[in-house]
Design a protein around this motif. Structure first.
Motif, PDB file in Angstrom:
ATOM      1  N   SER A   1      20.508   2.781   5.777  1.00  0.00           N
ATOM      2  CA  SER A   1      21.629   3.347   4.971  1.00  0.00           C
ATOM      3  C   SER A   1      22.185   4.297   5.600  1.00  0.00           C
ATOM      4  N   ARG A   2      21.863   5.252   6.576  1.00  0.00           N
ATOM      5  CA  ARG A   2      22.691   6.038   7.176  1.00  0.00           C
ATOM      6  C   ARG A   2      23.265   5.589   8.499  1.00  0.00           C
ATOM      7  N   GLU A   3      22.851   4.382   8.960  1.00  0.00           N
ATOM      8  CA  GLU A   3      23.599   3.955  10.256  1.00  0.00           C
ATOM      9  C   GLU A   3      24.830   3.283  10.058  1.00  0.00           C
ATOM     10  N   PRO A   4      25.998   3.624  10.706  1.00  0.00           N
ATOM     11  CA  PRO A   4      27.274   3.182  10.258  1.00  0.00           C
ATOM     12  C   PRO A   4      27.350   1.760  10.994  1.00  0.00           C
ATOM     13  N   ASP A   5      26.553   1.597  11.987  1.00  0.00           N
ATOM     14  CA  ASP A   5      26.827   0.201  12.625  1.00  0.00           C
ATOM     15  C   ASP A   5      26.102  -0.889  11.866  1.00  0.00           C
ATOM     16  N   VAL A   6      25.349  -0.563  10.672  1.00  0.00           N
ATOM     17  CA  VAL A   6      24.706  -1.396   9.923  1.00  0.00           C
ATOM     18  C   VAL A   6      25.624  -1.860   8.857  1.00  0.00           C
ATOM     19  N   ALA A   7      25.534  -3.185   8.568  1.00  0.00           N
ATOM     20  CA  ALA A   7      26.810  -3.566   7.569  1.00  0.00           C
ATOM     21  C   ALA A   7      25.896  -4.450   6.418  1.00  0.00           C
ATOM     22  N   ALA A   8      24.741  -4.780   6.708  1.00  0.00           N
ATOM     23  CA  ALA A   8      23.971  -5.522   5.708  1.00  0.00           C
ATOM     24  C   ALA A   8      22.368  -5.651   6.348  1.00  0.00           C
ATOM     25  N   VAL A   9      21.566  -5.892   5.296  1.00  0.00           N
ATOM     26  CA  VAL A   9      20.063  -5.825   5.587  1.00  0.00           C
ATOM     27  C   VAL A   9      19.431  -6.888   5.011  1.00  0.00           C
ATOM     28  N   VAL A  10      18.601  -7.437   6.000  1.00  0.00           N
ATOM     29  CA  VAL A  10      17.681  -8.596   5.295  1.00  0.00           C
ATOM     30  C   VAL A  10      16.408  -8.147   5.574  1.00  0.00           C
ATOM     31  N   LEU A  11      15.621  -8.570   4.222  1.00  0.00           N
ATOM     32  CA  LEU A  11      14.112  -7.907   4.120  1.00  0.00           C
ATOM     33  C   LEU A  11      13.511  -9.310   4.014  1.00  0.00           C
ATOM     34  N   THR A  12      12.484  -9.733   4.945  1.00  0.00           N
ATOM     35  CA  THR A  12      11.590 -10.662   5.024  1.00  0.00           C
ATOM     36  C   THR A  12       9.958 -10.510   5.412  1.00  0.00           C
ATOM     37  N   ALA A  13       9.250 -11.054   5.614  1.00  0.00           N
ATOM     38  CA  ALA A  13       7.908 -11.148   5.835  1.00  0.00           C
ATOM     39  C   ALA A  13       7.291 -12.022   6.764  1.00  0.00           C
ATOM     40  N   THR A  14       6.214 -11.857   7.331  1.00  0.00           N
ATOM     41  CA  THR A  14       5.446 -12.697   8.060  1.00  0.00           C
ATOM     42  C   THR A  14       4.452 -13.458   7.277  1.00  0.00           C
ATOM     43  N   GLY A  15       3.867 -14.506   7.591  1.00  0.00           N
ATOM     44  CA  GLY A  15       2.635 -15.277   6.738  1.00  0.00           C
ATOM     45  C   GLY A  15       3.143 -15.887   5.716  1.00  0.00           C
TER      46      GLY A  15
ATOM     47  N   SER B   1       0.733  -1.122   0.200  1.00  0.00           N
ATOM     48  CA  SER B   1      -0.006  -0.067  -0.062  1.00  0.00           C
ATOM     49  C   SER B   1       0.704   1.217   0.046  1.00  0.00           C
ATOM     50  N   ARG B   2       0.465   2.711  -0.051  1.00  0.00           N
ATOM     51  CA  ARG B   2       1.071   3.578  -0.165  1.00  0.00           C
ATOM     52  C   ARG B   2       1.772   3.965   1.288  1.00  0.00           C
ATOM     53  N   GLN B   3       1.089   3.301   2.292  1.00  0.00           N
ATOM     54  CA  GLN B   3       1.528   3.454   3.662  1.00  0.00           C
ATOM     55  C   GLN B   3       2.636   2.565   3.673  1.00  0.00           C
ATOM     56  N   VAL B   4       2.635   1.508   3.414  1.00  0.00           N
ATOM     57  CA  VAL B   4       3.806   0.603   3.325  1.00  0.00           C
ATOM     58  C   VAL B   4       5.033   0.901   2.607  1.00  0.00           C
ATOM     59  N   ILE B   5       4.752   1.451   1.392  1.00  0.00           N
ATOM     60  CA  ILE B   5       5.813   1.700   0.577  1.00  0.00           C
ATOM     61  C   ILE B   5       6.565   2.904   1.198  1.00  0.00           C
ATOM     62  N   ALA B   6       5.828   3.826   1.767  1.00  0.00           N
ATOM     63  CA  ALA B   6       6.355   4.977   2.503  1.00  0.00           C
ATOM     64  C   ALA B   6       7.252   4.508   3.699  1.00  0.00           C
ATOM     65  N   ALA B   7       6.908   3.593   4.420  1.00  0.00           N
ATOM     66  CA  ALA B   7       7.531   2.812   5.511  1.00  0.00           C
ATOM     67  C   ALA B   7       8.700   2.225   5.253  1.00  0.00           C
ATOM     68  N   LEU B   8       8.512   1.422   4.206  1.00  0.00           N
ATOM     69  CA  LEU B   8       9.869   0.656   3.665  1.00  0.00           C
ATOM     70  C   LEU B   8      10.867   1.654   3.196  1.00  0.00           C
ATOM     71  N   ASP B   9      10.638   2.652   2.361  1.00  0.00           N
ATOM     72  CA  ASP B   9      11.593   3.598   1.944  1.00  0.00           C
ATOM     73  C   ASP B   9      12.103   4.313   3.087  1.00  0.00           C
ATOM     74  N   GLU B  10      11.277   4.630   4.343  1.00  0.00           N
ATOM     75  CA  GLU B  10      11.896   5.400   5.394  1.00  0.00           C
ATOM     76  C   GLU B  10      13.060   4.294   6.249  1.00  0.00           C
ATOM     77  N   ALA B  11      12.554   2.965   6.161  1.00  0.00           N
ATOM     78  CA  ALA B  11      13.486   2.065   7.033  1.00  0.00           C
ATOM     79  C   ALA B  11      14.776   1.723   5.974  1.00  0.00           C
ATOM     80  N   VAL B  12      14.715   1.433   4.745  1.00  0.00           N
ATOM     81  CA  VAL B  12      15.841   1.652   3.886  1.00  0.00           C
ATOM     82  C   VAL B  12      16.821   2.746   4.177  1.00  0.00           C
ATOM     83  N   ALA B  13      15.883   3.841   4.036  1.00  0.00           N
ATOM     84  CA  ALA B  13      16.886   5.275   4.378  1.00  0.00           C
ATOM     85  C   ALA B  13      17.651   5.232   5.730  1.00  0.00           C
TER      86      ALA B  13
END
Length: 269
Positions: free
Chosen positions: A49-63, A34-46
């Motif tokens: 991306s800025r956090e120096p302590d994060v080296a890799a990101v896993v994207l998963t889902a429930t259900g 949804s538009r809300q989920v797209i915005a939240a995902l965009d915010e999460a990635v951004a």
């Protein structure tokens, strides 16, 4: 896990040092974008991306569904708008395109851990991630042609991950692919037992997190830039990247550690 923005359907967790996990957590709506989920995902990635302590990101889902793509009920409701929904549809597709480009442009590698069905923009999300692990029971499709809505935006990511004939087969037939077929097509890297999907993605993230973060960021950016260039330009660009990389402190440390037969100590620059 902490929710992102106003969307409780998107959560971030940090299970271990250097690794973040983004989870789509709206199984009742088949984790639709949804538009809300797209915005939240965009915010999460951004944010990650800025956090120096994060080296890799896993994207998963429930259900049982990784993501069914755009929220068709939301799109249909806007047919009642004064313009028939045109402005909302344009904004939605642009927002989704920004999200996909944010994943590609992030200096952090993003690994999809696909536990279930990934269709339309959900399949696009998998294709956009740098790496993908799928459960043996996962399935994939770009089925828009079956409902009169060709998967044109998913086509962008899909055609950059699989061969032209395979991409057109998926787009024109709209049939569901098994995880094994998706691996053969090049849409996913590995297929594992359902209970091992997240563990496998975390294992890949752990390996990446042990590398120089500066080097990984340089390499990811260079990969996506050169792949769109003609051969001569790609070599010229890649050569310049290699020179700049050689001048970095982590390159000097890594080469020195190799020659001295000791573990490297990365400085992140």
């Amino acid at each position: 896990m902490s929710p992102v923005g106003e969307a409780e359907a998107v959560r971030i967790a940090r299970p271990e040092p250097g690794i973040a996990v983004i989870t789509l957590d709206a199984p009742a709506t088949r984790n639709s974008l949804s538009r809300q989920v797209i915005a939240a995902l965009d915010e999460a990635v951004a944010r990650l991306s800025r956090e120096p302590d994060v080296a890799a990101v896993v994207l998963t889902a429930t259900g049982r569904v990784f993501s069914a793509g755009h929220d068709l009920k939301e799109l249909t409701r806007h047919r009642a708008d004064a313009d028939g929904g045109r402005a909302f549809y344009a904004d939605t597709m642009q927002a989704c395109a920004r999200l996909m480009q944010a994943i590609v442009n992030s200096p952090k590698p993003v690994i999809a851990a696909v536990q279930g069905v990934a269709t339309a923009a959900g399949c696009q999300l998998v294709a956009t991630c740098d790496l993908a692990v799928a459960a043996s029971t996962a399935t994939f499709a770009t089925p828009g042609v079956n409902i009169g809505l060709f998967c044109s935006t998913p086509m962008v990511a899909l055609s950059r991950n699989v061969s032209r004939k395979r991409a057109m087969e998926m787009l024109l037939l709209g049939e569901m692919l098994s995880a094994e077929e998706a691996e053969r097509y090049g849409l996913v890297n590995r297929v594992v037992a359902p209970e091992r999907v997240l563990d496998e993605a975390l294992a890949m993230a752990r390996i990446i997190a042990a590398k120089s973060p500066a080097t990984v960021a340089i390499g990811k950016e260079a990969f996506y830039r050169q792949i769109e260039q003609p051969l001569a330009e790609a070599y010229a660009y890649a050569a310049s990247v290699m020179v700049e990389n050689m001048m970095a402190r982590d390159a000097a440390e890594g080469i020195g550690a190799f020659l001295e037969k000791r573990p490297p100590v990365w400085k992140g620059c």
